[in-house]
Scaffold this motif. Sequence first.
Motif, PDB file in Angstrom:
ATOM      1  N   LEU A  74       0.617  -1.196  -0.067  1.00  0.00           N
ATOM      2  CA  LEU A  74       0.062   0.050   0.054  1.00  0.00           C
ATOM      3  C   LEU A  74       0.910   1.269  -0.145  1.00  0.00           C
ATOM      4  O   LEU A  74       1.307   1.396   0.915  1.00  0.00           O
ATOM      5  CB  LEU A  74      -0.845  -0.071   1.232  1.00  0.00           C
ATOM      6  N   MET A  75       0.973   1.822  -1.098  1.00  0.00           N
ATOM      7  CA  MET A  75       1.842   2.934  -1.456  1.00  0.00           C
ATOM      8  C   MET A  75       1.155   4.163  -0.910  1.00  0.00           C
ATOM      9  O   MET A  75       0.051   4.318  -0.693  1.00  0.00           O
ATOM     10  CB  MET A  75       2.247   3.222  -3.016  1.00  0.00           C
ATOM     11  N   CYS A  76       2.020   5.165  -0.587  1.00  0.00           N
ATOM     12  CA  CYS A  76       1.606   6.650  -0.310  1.00  0.00           C
ATOM     13  C   CYS A  76       0.765   7.298  -1.428  1.00  0.00           C
ATOM     14  O   CYS A  76       1.088   6.955  -2.431  1.00  0.00           O
ATOM     15  CB  CYS A  76       2.674   7.293   0.070  1.00  0.00           C
ATOM     16  N   SER A  77      -0.154   7.748  -1.218  1.00  0.00           N
ATOM     17  CA  SER A  77      -0.983   8.562  -1.983  1.00  0.00           C
ATOM     18  C   SER A  77      -1.048  10.073  -2.080  1.00  0.00           C
ATOM     19  O   SER A  77      -1.248  10.758  -0.902  1.00  0.00           O
ATOM     20  CB  SER A  77      -2.457   8.282  -1.861  1.00  0.00           C
ATOM     21  N   ARG A  78      -0.493  10.362  -3.189  1.00  0.00           N
ATOM     22  CA  ARG A  78      -0.473  11.871  -3.288  1.00  0.00           C
ATOM     23  C   ARG A  78      -1.793  12.695  -3.084  1.00  0.00           C
ATOM     24  O   ARG A  78      -2.250  13.913  -2.483  1.00  0.00           O
ATOM     25  CB  ARG A  78       0.145  12.645  -4.604  1.00  0.00           C
ATOM     26  N   GLN A  79      -2.777  11.904  -3.761  1.00  0.00           N
ATOM     27  CA  GLN A  79      -4.098  12.402  -3.435  1.00  0.00           C
ATOM     28  C   GLN A  79      -4.813  12.224  -2.086  1.00  0.00           C
ATOM     29  O   GLN A  79      -5.620  13.484  -1.523  1.00  0.00           O
ATOM     30  CB  GLN A  79      -5.318  11.714  -4.592  1.00  0.00           C
ATOM     31  N   LEU A  80      -4.422  11.546  -1.350  1.00  0.00           N
ATOM     32  CA  LEU A  80      -4.666  11.449  -0.035  1.00  0.00           C
ATOM     33  C   LEU A  80      -4.104  12.507   0.930  1.00  0.00           C
ATOM     34  O   LEU A  80      -4.730  13.232   1.799  1.00  0.00           O
ATOM     35  CB  LEU A  80      -4.456   9.913   0.768  1.00  0.00           C
ATOM     36  N   ALA A  81      -2.833  12.774   0.493  1.00  0.00           N
ATOM     37  CA  ALA A  81      -2.073  13.781   1.120  1.00  0.00           C
ATOM     38  C   ALA A  81      -2.613  15.158   1.006  1.00  0.00           C
ATOM     39  O   ALA A  81      -2.742  16.131   1.734  1.00  0.00           O
ATOM     40  CB  ALA A  81      -0.707  13.606   0.802  1.00  0.00           C
TER      41      ALA A  81
ATOM     42  N   LEU B 220       3.001  -1.909   4.242  1.00  0.00           N
ATOM     43  CA  LEU B 220       2.538  -0.386   4.404  1.00  0.00           C
ATOM     44  C   LEU B 220       3.876   0.216   3.943  1.00  0.00           C
ATOM     45  O   LEU B 220       5.019   0.441   4.569  1.00  0.00           O
ATOM     46  CB  LEU B 220       2.055  -0.045   5.745  1.00  0.00           C
ATOM     47  N   HIS B 221       3.923   1.191   3.036  1.00  0.00           N
ATOM     48  CA  HIS B 221       4.862   1.922   2.483  1.00  0.00           C
ATOM     49  C   HIS B 221       4.781   3.479   2.859  1.00  0.00           C
ATOM     50  O   HIS B 221       3.704   4.222   2.741  1.00  0.00           O
ATOM     51  CB  HIS B 221       4.864   1.951   0.693  1.00  0.00           C
TER      52      HIS B 221
END
Length: 334
Positions: free
Chosen positions: A105-112, A138-139
């Motif tokens: 599960l990579m980090c999301s620019r959209q979630l940020a 988890l990334h």
Amino acid sequence: MFAAAHVVAEDERTVDWDATLAFRHHLWSHGLGVAEAMDTAQRGMGLDWPTAAELIRRSAAEKTGRICAGVATDHLTGEPGLDDVLKAYLEQLETVQEAGAQPVLMCSRQLAACARGPEDYAKVYGTLLDNVSEPVVLHWLGTAFDPALAGYWGAAEVPQATRNFLEIIRARPDKVDGVKVSLLDADHEIGLRRALPAGVRCYTGDDFNYPDLIAGDEQGHSDALLGIFDPIAPVAARALRSLAAGDTAEFHRIMAPTVPLSRHLFSAPTYYYKTGVVFLAWLAGHQEQFVLLDGLQTARSVEHLAEAKRLAEVAGVIEPEFAERRWQQWLASR
């Protein structure tokens, strides 16, 4: 141990599938797992989701070793809200699980961009973990790799972000195989590693300090999910065999020359490290052209690449005479 693998481009818009898959078999042949469709593969910097999904399916279908694959939200457009982000994550999660790869599960620019605080991260990641068919990774990708991820986990300061991150893991430890940390801060990683619930691995993503983190200490060690393992796979595999046999000194002796190379490749701006990784793959003969998707081969200077070549020769990851011929060929073509 995973190597985050690059994609071989036929031209600036097209993946060379045969060479890309052949490189995965090269990594598996050395006993390394393949971390597919992550930032080393230019995820978010030339590799779009439809192509990433095809890459995941092709690689998983041919796997002869471990494979994990990135789950993100990079197919979203506009200014999505929290529900849109969650739906996008779930869509990609389904693709990765159906392919037979372990999800990362990579980090999301959209979630940020849309999250208002740690409770939003807890909601999204909690729902994702409730929908996984096997434990996932988890990334946590730091801003050196992607400035758009500032404030991830709902806090601007790393200590508070770490506490928020740990709360998500502790709520569902049976759903988390491990965490992949790419903050380039060895002390932080060690502290996080010691705070993880029993049975949750720490996969180092620290391309500056990986030998010490992998060797570990009296309280534990880090596994690895590293971009630098892409160009140094044969050397890293030899070192890891020594470590597995209990010869820590030999592990460090073999790994030591790779560290200056890695620190050079990942020097600021760190997110352009893909250029050096692909350059070395070309110098090593793993592909027939030095080109990256979206023309990213131009992101580093001639001087930077010359030093990468020199350090790679010192580290023993390229054959000097073959590499020199290719280097002169490239210089003449400029």
